[in-house]
Design a protein around this motif. Structure first.
Motif, PDB file in Angstrom:
ATOM      1  N   ASP A 294     -23.990 -65.779-103.217  1.00  0.00           N
ATOM      2  CA  ASP A 294     -25.256 -65.744-103.837  1.00  0.00           C
ATOM      3  C   ASP A 294     -25.626 -67.088-103.219  1.00  0.00           C
ATOM      4  N   LEU A 295     -25.558 -67.635-103.963  1.00  0.00           N
ATOM      5  CA  LEU A 295     -25.020 -69.432-103.261  1.00  0.00           C
ATOM      6  C   LEU A 295     -24.581 -69.928-101.787  1.00  0.00           C
ATOM      7  N   LEU A 296     -23.489 -69.281-101.224  1.00  0.00           N
ATOM      8  CA  LEU A 296     -23.334 -69.721-100.218  1.00  0.00           C
ATOM      9  C   LEU A 296     -23.569 -69.354 -99.198  1.00  0.00           C
ATOM     10  N   ASP A 297     -24.012 -67.591 -99.111  1.00  0.00           N
ATOM     11  CA  ASP A 297     -23.937 -66.545 -97.848  1.00  0.00           C
ATOM     12  C   ASP A 297     -24.706 -66.892 -96.801  1.00  0.00           C
ATOM     13  N   SER A 298     -25.811 -67.556 -97.590  1.00  0.00           N
ATOM     14  CA  SER A 298     -26.817 -67.733 -95.678  1.00  0.00           C
ATOM     15  C   SER A 298     -26.425 -69.313 -94.959  1.00  0.00           C
ATOM     16  N   GLN A 299     -25.854 -70.051 -95.254  1.00  0.00           N
ATOM     17  CA  GLN A 299     -25.228 -71.262 -95.016  1.00  0.00           C
ATOM     18  C   GLN A 299     -24.246 -70.309 -94.200  1.00  0.00           C
ATOM     19  N   LEU A 300     -23.335 -70.100 -94.599  1.00  0.00           N
ATOM     20  CA  LEU A 300     -21.728 -69.326 -93.941  1.00  0.00           C
ATOM     21  C   LEU A 300     -22.026 -68.907 -92.530  1.00  0.00           C
ATOM     22  N   GLU A 301     -23.458 -67.819 -92.941  1.00  0.00           N
ATOM     23  CA  GLU A 301     -24.321 -66.502 -92.090  1.00  0.00           C
ATOM     24  C   GLU A 301     -25.046 -67.392 -90.808  1.00  0.00           C
ATOM     25  N   LYS A 302     -24.707 -68.892 -91.170  1.00  0.00           N
ATOM     26  CA  LYS A 302     -25.330 -69.786 -89.564  1.00  0.00           C
ATOM     27  C   LYS A 302     -24.259 -70.013 -89.022  1.00  0.00           C
ATOM     28  N   ALA A 303     -22.844 -70.098 -89.248  1.00  0.00           N
ATOM     29  CA  ALA A 303     -22.206 -70.560 -88.779  1.00  0.00           C
ATOM     30  C   ALA A 303     -21.090 -68.334 -88.602  1.00  0.00           C
ATOM     31  N   SER A 304     -21.878 -67.945 -88.485  1.00  0.00           N
ATOM     32  CA  SER A 304     -20.840 -66.407 -88.822  1.00  0.00           C
ATOM     33  C   SER A 304     -19.422 -66.385 -89.234  1.00  0.00           C
ATOM     34  N   ILE A 305     -19.753 -66.586 -90.203  1.00  0.00           N
ATOM     35  CA  ILE A 305     -18.647 -66.736 -91.254  1.00  0.00           C
ATOM     36  C   ILE A 305     -19.347 -65.180 -91.961  1.00  0.00           C
ATOM     37  N   ARG A 306     -18.311 -64.294 -92.135  1.00  0.00           N
ATOM     38  CA  ARG A 306     -18.723 -63.289 -93.056  1.00  0.00           C
ATOM     39  C   ARG A 306     -17.905 -63.841 -94.498  1.00  0.00           C
ATOM     40  N   LEU A 307     -19.280 -63.592 -95.994  1.00  0.00           N
ATOM     41  CA  LEU A 307     -18.083 -63.500 -97.002  1.00  0.00           C
ATOM     42  C   LEU A 307     -18.130 -62.107 -97.528  1.00  0.00           C
ATOM     43  N   SER A 308     -16.922 -61.734 -97.830  1.00  0.00           N
ATOM     44  CA  SER A 308     -17.092 -60.359 -97.899  1.00  0.00           C
ATOM     45  C   SER A 308     -16.588 -60.122 -99.054  1.00  0.00           C
ATOM     46  N   LEU A 309     -16.587 -59.285-100.165  1.00  0.00           N
ATOM     47  CA  LEU A 309     -16.225 -59.770-101.447  1.00  0.00           C
ATOM     48  C   LEU A 309     -15.221 -58.140-101.441  1.00  0.00           C
ATOM     49  N   ALA A 310     -13.878 -58.395-101.930  1.00  0.00           N
ATOM     50  CA  ALA A 310     -13.126 -56.639-101.969  1.00  0.00           C
ATOM     51  C   ALA A 310     -13.468 -56.449-102.979  1.00  0.00           C
ATOM     52  N   SER A 311     -12.705 -54.714-103.100  1.00  0.00           N
ATOM     53  CA  SER A 311     -13.424 -54.699-104.312  1.00  0.00           C
ATOM     54  C   SER A 311     -12.556 -54.676-105.159  1.00  0.00           C
TER      55      SER A 311
END
Ligand SMILES: Nc1ncnc2c1ncn2[C@@H]1O[C@H](COP(=O)(O)OP(=O)(O)O)[C@@H](O)[C@H]1O
Ligand SMILES: [Mg+2]
Length: 215
Positions: A63-80
């Motif tokens: 939640d903290l980093l997702d939008s910042q990473l999105e700007k660099a087209s980096i996907r932050l994925s949580l493995a189950s």
């Protein structure tokens, strides 16, 4: 910094004064980061552990980093992951995750994936096989050349123009304070996985509720 922003608003976008203000703004942010890192490096806080699941830490960091990473087209994925319990200072381990994710993102640059995964295994800690949880930050970045690996955890060692070289030193120290260890695997041109190894809390070992911990 608020003043700088109101100054920027009075300047004509595209003018050299406006550009100067933007550079000043960036430099303030850079210095801010250095000061924060150095202070944390000089005076690490004592961990205040609570029992939580690995997954809850991951969601907060995402939640903290997702939008910042999105700007660099980096996907932050949580493995189950199964609900693995650890006993840690949530703010400190979040800080470690943030440092590792920041490095992962900087290695990727643009377009890539950072995966957060938790798994459990047995590891020889303090001389006997101990159940541990490993919090992994897996990146699709450039990997770490051998020359860099040799100095990876040295304070102030950086390969970045604006780096402090303190991220991994701080991360390693926090994890060690938790009775754990930081490990990594890397392959040049393929990516890197950092692992935060922490003692696992067994089901009945600790019934402390952590539903209501706050920052
Ligand atoms: N995930 C990664 N992929 C590639 N290189 C990395 C990664 N993490 C760390 N590094 C290397 O380790 C160095 C030290 O990292 P760190 O201690 O966080 O300092 P900084 O990020 O300020 O350079 C970085 O400059 C970089 O060269
Ligand atoms: Mg760093």
């Amino acid at each position: 910094n608020v003043r700088l922003h109101s100054l920027k608003r009075t300047l004509v976008p595209g003018s050299s004064e406006h550009e100067d203000a933007a550079v000043i703004d960036q430099e303030i942010q850079r210095l801010d980061r250095i000061v924060r890192d150095v202070l944390h490096f000089a005076r690490p806080a004592e961990p205040r552990p609570v029992t939580i699941t690995a997954g809850s830490l991951f969601s907060r960091v995402r939640d903290l980093l997702d939008s910042q990473l999105e700007k660099a087209s980096i996907r932050l994925s949580l493995a189950s992951s199964p609900p693995l319990r650890i006993r840690v200072d949530p703010q400190q381990i979040e800080q470690v995750l943030i440092n590792l994710i920041q490095n992962a993102a900087e290695s990727i640059g643009r377009d890539g994936t950072i995966t957060l995964r938790a798994r459990s295994t047995l590891m020889p800690l303090a001389g006997h096989a101990t159940p541990v949880v490993i919090l992994e930050v897996i990146d699709t970045g450039k990997g770490i050349p051998l020359k860099v690996q040799e100095r990876l955890f040295d304070p102030f060692f950086t390969t970045k123009e604006a780096g402090t070289g303190l991220g991994l030193s701080i991360a390693a120290r926090i994890v060690e304070k938790h009775g754990g260890a930081l490990q990594y695997q890397t392959e040049v041109d393929r990516g890197t996985t950092f692992g935060i190894v922490l003692p696992r809390v067994e089901k009945n070992e600790d019934e402390v509720s952590t539903e209501n911990f706050t920052h």
